[in-house]
Design an enzyme around this catalytic site. Structure first.
Site, PDB file in Angstrom:
ATOM      1  N   HIS A   1       0.854  -1.183   0.000  1.00 36.49           N
ATOM      2  CA  HIS A   1       0.000   0.000   0.000  1.00 36.49           C
ATOM      3  C   HIS A   1       0.895   1.241   0.000  1.00 36.49           C
ATOM      4  O   HIS A   1       2.040   1.198   0.476  1.00 36.49           O
ATOM      5  CB  HIS A   1      -0.891   0.019   1.248  1.00 36.49           C
TER       6      HIS A   1
ATOM      7  N   GLU B   1       0.926   3.855   1.810  1.00 29.49           N
ATOM      8  CA  GLU B   1       1.396   4.283   3.133  1.00 29.49           C
ATOM      9  C   GLU B   1       2.588   3.447   3.609  1.00 29.49           C
ATOM     10  O   GLU B   1       3.562   3.985   4.140  1.00 29.49           O
ATOM     11  CB  GLU B   1       0.274   4.160   4.174  1.00 29.49           C
TER      12      GLU B   1
ATOM     13  N   CYS C   1      -6.082   2.006   5.811  1.00 31.97           N
ATOM     14  CA  CYS C   1      -6.734   0.789   6.307  1.00 31.97           C
ATOM     15  C   CYS C   1      -6.119   0.438   7.663  1.00 31.97           C
ATOM     16  O   CYS C   1      -5.175   1.091   8.134  1.00 31.97           O
ATOM     17  CB  CYS C   1      -6.540  -0.353   5.309  1.00 31.97           C
TER      18      CYS C   1
ATOM     19  N   CYS D   1      -2.306  -0.261   7.491  1.00 29.82           N
ATOM     20  CA  CYS D   1      -1.498   0.951   7.350  1.00 29.82           C
ATOM     21  C   CYS D   1      -1.533   1.797   8.620  1.00 29.82           C
ATOM     22  O   CYS D   1      -0.528   2.405   8.993  1.00 29.82           O
ATOM     23  CB  CYS D   1      -1.967   1.746   6.138  1.00 29.82           C
TER      24      CYS D   1
END
Length: 147
Positions: free
Chosen positions: A55, A57, A85, A88
């Site tokens: 992801h 992040e 999410c 993260c």
């Protein structure tokens, strides 16, 4: 727009999200800022890297830690185009990010649907900055995907 403003940094995150869109990745982009300087840029690369943890992040946190040579990012702020999410948010907890600014909310997968307790107690959070632009990019991606 003033240089080094929150809008400037969120626009930089949106540029990353557009790169994700062009790579057929879910268009989420992130930048990490330390002392008014971008030290990391990333976008979702789960398809490209065949890695569900890739992801924006997480990739940005890794790059920022490398840039600073430190695992804690207490003086850093994350600007991301979609609410992080739970995974993260957990990574940001362990990195002890000083702040998280996200553009669009994610009512299905965002950390906020549970509780802000998943973040480090010292992490400051703001949301909504350029949220319409970020949501528009996400909507366009999923519309394209359904065709």
């Amino acid at each position: 727009m003033e240089l080094y403003s929150p809008e400037y940094f969120m626009n930089e995150a949106l540029k990353q999200a557009k790169l994700a869109f062009e790579d057929n990745e879910i268009p989420v982009g992130a930048v990490i800022v330390c002392r008014n300087r971008i030290i990391a840029r990333a976008y979702n690369q789960t398809e490209k890297l065949t890695d569900v943890t890739a992801h924006a992040e997480v990739l940005a946190i890794t790059a920022a830690s490398d840039a600073l040579g430190a695992k804690y990012l207490t003086e850093c702020e994350l600007y991301v185009t979609l609410e992080p999410c739970l995974m993260c948010a957990g990574a940001s907890f362990w990195a002890q990010l000083g702040g998280i600014h996200f553009a669009a909310s994610d009512p299905k997968r965002g950390f906020g649907r549970l509780s802000e307790q998943v973040l480090h107690p010292k992490t400051k959070v703001s949301n909504g900055l350029l949220g319409k632009e970020a949501k528009s990019l996400l909507d366009a991606f999923f519309k394209k995907l359904r065709k």
